[in-house]
Design a protein around this motif. Structure first.
Motif, PDB file in Angstrom:
ATOM      1  N   ASN A  81       0.827  -1.219   0.000  1.00  0.00           N
ATOM      2  CA  ASN A  81       0.000   0.000   0.000  1.00  0.00           C
ATOM      3  C   ASN A  81       0.853   1.257   0.000  1.00  0.00           C
ATOM      4  O   ASN A  81       0.527   2.245  -0.661  1.00  0.00           O
ATOM      5  CB  ASN A  81      -0.962   0.002   1.184  1.00  0.00           C
ATOM      6  N   LYS A  82       1.946   1.219   0.740  1.00  0.00           N
ATOM      7  CA  LYS A  82       2.855   2.366   0.772  1.00  0.00           C
ATOM      8  C   LYS A  82       3.438   2.612  -0.625  1.00  0.00           C
ATOM      9  O   LYS A  82       3.474   3.754  -1.099  1.00  0.00           O
ATOM     10  CB  LYS A  82       3.978   2.111   1.780  1.00  0.00           C
ATOM     11  N   ALA A  83       3.852   1.545  -1.290  1.00  0.00           N
ATOM     12  CA  ALA A  83       4.402   1.675  -2.646  1.00  0.00           C
ATOM     13  C   ALA A  83       3.331   2.144  -3.623  1.00  0.00           C
ATOM     14  O   ALA A  83       3.566   3.052  -4.426  1.00  0.00           O
ATOM     15  CB  ALA A  83       4.993   0.336  -3.094  1.00  0.00           C
ATOM     16  N   ALA A  84       2.156   1.534  -3.555  1.00  0.00           N
ATOM     17  CA  ALA A  84       1.064   1.892  -4.475  1.00  0.00           C
ATOM     18  C   ALA A  84       0.644   3.341  -4.289  1.00  0.00           C
ATOM     19  O   ALA A  84       0.467   4.081  -5.269  1.00  0.00           O
ATOM     20  CB  ALA A  84      -0.121   0.955  -4.268  1.00  0.00           C
ATOM     21  N   ASP A  85       0.484   3.766  -3.051  1.00  0.00           N
ATOM     22  CA  ASP A  85       0.071   5.150  -2.779  1.00  0.00           C
ATOM     23  C   ASP A  85       1.103   6.154  -3.285  1.00  0.00           C
ATOM     24  O   ASP A  85       0.748   7.251  -3.714  1.00  0.00           O
ATOM     25  CB  ASP A  85      -0.163   5.361  -1.284  1.00  0.00           C
TER      26      ASP A  85
END
Length: 130
Positions: A81-85
């Motif tokens: 999620n951190k990477a996607a965001d």
């Protein structure tokens, strides 16, 4: 002219007209109205995050990237999620050509997931460019 020759000639003309008005697409690209979608399930099967493949579906509507979905995977949600965001919004709204030239850095603390997302995007954009 013999009837069967007329039919063959008509079919050839019809095929010629159809093929000239439609650009040939990759078998990985699905066309629905004015939206193109490419899945990296097969294209990116060897692209690994920390815990395995991170397949995605990239959608292009009206010539611009309209949506990027990450499909089922085994990444740790917190890191993915951190990477996607941090990454996905950078491509939204760009043309395929613009997105292909965009250089994005991995998200700190989520390098494996970031690299998998970036490589899957590269593969998807390559297919959309065909």
């Amino acid at each position: 002219m013999k009837p069967h020759l007329v039919l063959i000639l008509a079919a050839a003309l019809l095929l010629s007209a159809c093929s000239s008005s439609h650009k040939t697409r990759s078998p990985y690209v699905e066309v629905s109205g004015d939206t193109l979608k490419v899945s990296t399930v097969v294209l990116g099967k060897d692209v690994k995050g920390f815990r395995g493949p991170v397949p995605m579906v990239v959608s292009v509507t009206g010539g611009r990237i309209s949506d990027i979905k990450i499909l089922d995977n085994n990444e740790t949600p917190r890191f993915l999620n951190k990477a996607a965001d941090g990454l996905l919004p950078k491509w939204i709204g760009l043309t395929v050509k613009q997105a292909s030239r965009l250089e994005v850095d991995a998200v700190s603390g989520a390098t494996w997931s970031s690299n998998a997302i970036k490589e899957n995007m590269r593969l998807a954009l390559k297919e959309l460019s065909k």
